[in-house]
Motif scaffolding. Structure first.
Motif, PDB file in Angstrom:
ATOM      1  N   ASP A 183      -1.093   2.233 -12.170  1.00 39.76           N
ATOM      2  CA  ASP A 183      -1.991   1.246 -12.788  1.00 39.76           C
ATOM      3  C   ASP A 183      -2.056   1.378 -14.311  1.00 39.76           C
ATOM      4  O   ASP A 183      -3.091   1.080 -14.929  1.00 39.76           O
ATOM      5  CB  ASP A 183      -3.411   1.366 -12.201  1.00 39.76           C
TER       6      ASP A 183
ATOM      7  N   GLY B 165      -6.727   3.023  -9.800  1.00 34.44           N
ATOM      8  CA  GLY B 165      -6.782   3.593  -8.460  1.00 34.44           C
ATOM      9  C   GLY B 165      -7.527   2.709  -7.476  1.00 34.44           C
ATOM     10  O   GLY B 165      -7.551   1.486  -7.597  1.00 34.44           O
ATOM     11  N   THR B 166      -8.197   3.351  -6.507  1.00 36.38           N
ATOM     12  CA  THR B 166      -8.849   2.623  -5.420  1.00 36.38           C
ATOM     13  C   THR B 166     -10.354   2.484  -5.666  1.00 36.38           C
ATOM     14  O   THR B 166     -10.897   3.046  -6.623  1.00 36.38           O
ATOM     15  CB  THR B 166      -8.609   3.351  -4.086  1.00 36.38           C
ATOM     16  N   HIS B 167     -11.015   1.728  -4.797  1.00 35.90           N
ATOM     17  CA  HIS B 167     -12.470   1.525  -4.848  1.00 35.90           C
ATOM     18  C   HIS B 167     -12.919   1.048  -6.228  1.00 35.90           C
ATOM     19  O   HIS B 167     -13.903   1.534  -6.789  1.00 35.90           O
ATOM     20  CB  HIS B 167     -13.209   2.816  -4.474  1.00 35.90           C
ATOM     21  N   THR B 168     -12.199   0.076  -6.770  1.00 37.30           N
ATOM     22  CA  THR B 168     -12.488  -0.370  -8.133  1.00 37.30           C
ATOM     23  C   THR B 168     -13.858  -1.033  -8.238  1.00 37.30           C
ATOM     24  O   THR B 168     -14.533  -0.904  -9.260  1.00 37.30           O
ATOM     25  CB  THR B 168     -11.418  -1.362  -8.611  1.00 37.30           C
TER      26      THR B 168
ATOM     27  N   MET C 278       0.807  -1.213   0.000  1.00 34.54           N
ATOM     28  CA  MET C 278       0.000   0.000   0.000  1.00 34.54           C
ATOM     29  C   MET C 278       0.852   1.279   0.000  1.00 34.54           C
ATOM     30  O   MET C 278       0.571   2.229   0.726  1.00 34.54           O
ATOM     31  CB  MET C 278      -0.953  -0.002   1.185  1.00 34.54           C
TER      32      MET C 278
ATOM     33  N   HIS D 224      -4.091  -5.921  -9.821  1.00 34.45           N
ATOM     34  CA  HIS D 224      -5.044  -4.832  -9.617  1.00 34.45           C
ATOM     35  C   HIS D 224      -6.458  -5.364  -9.804  1.00 34.45           C
ATOM     36  O   HIS D 224      -6.734  -6.080 -10.776  1.00 34.45           O
ATOM     37  CB  HIS D 224      -4.766  -3.706 -10.618  1.00 34.45           C
TER      38      HIS D 224
END
Length: 207
Positions: free
Chosen positions: A152, A125-128, A97, A116
């Motif tokens: 990514d 990125g995050t919250h995929t 992280m 990923h």
């Protein structure tokens, strides 16, 4: 007489419990798997994955990023030194992280992998999973890619798709994706370690 498998020493970088790490360690227990897990390295001394790696007989180390709060490159140079001392040839990120600087990424260019939880280039990125549900896609999944300086954005080595079902929420979709991540990472690392997949000129070349 069969030819002995060349096994490339691989380091795994983690920050947490290390479920993908455990999958790679399990795969590497097979004598014909082309990667040998030579080290698990964490930026979090309390990471649960360290105990899991030790229980599997894999050497572990920590480089606490908090000791380098004002100098990210110094933190990465310390990690790089640990990897070098342990004669690591490939690095697999497994729930690590920290965003890596261009210095580290270029130093390990073509030898640095990440998994990923989306079908890249979608949903970086995050919250995929949240992004996938908001977009209303019919399929989601995960990707293993070579790491490049842009987040990514590296060339994809392998992907696995899962359906997005009616009534899915982030938790249910996350579980379905995690259910295929482990086998995908095992396969992708094997392709890179064996030389069947290589990063050449910014693209994945096979053969």
């Amino acid at each position: 007489m069969s030819q002995a498998v060349v096994r490339r020493r691989t380091g795994i970088l983690i920050s947490g419990r290390g479920s993908n790490m455990a999958a790679l360690i399990e795969a590497a227990q097979a004598a014909d798997y082309p990667a040998e897990i030579g080290l698990v390295l964490s930026n979090q001394p309390e990471a649960g994955g360290l105990a899991r790696a030790e229980a599997a007989g894999v050497p572990v180390a920590t480089v606490d990023h908090r000791a380098f709060a004002k100098n990210r490159e110094a933190f990465e140079r310390a990690m790089d030194e640990v990897l070098r001392v342990n004669q690591i040839e490939l690095v697999a990120l497994a729930g690590f992280m920290r965003i890596l600087t261009p210095w580290f990424v270029r130093r390990w260019e073509g030898r640095l992998l990440n998994i990923h939880p989306s079908l890249l280039p979608l949903f970086k990125g995050t919250h995929t999973h949240r992004q996938a549900l908001a977009a209303g896609v019919a399929e989601h999944g995960c990707s293993v890619h070579f790491v490049v300086p842009e987040l990514d954005a590296g060339p994809v080595i392998a992907q696995t798709k899962v359906p997005v079902l009616p009534g899915d929420d982030e938790e249910s979709l996350s579980r379905r994706v995690l259910g295929v991540e482990h086998a995908l990472y095992q396969r992708a690392l094997a392709e890179v370690a064996s030389g069947r997949a290589r990063l050449v000129g910014g693209a994945v070349v096979r053969g």
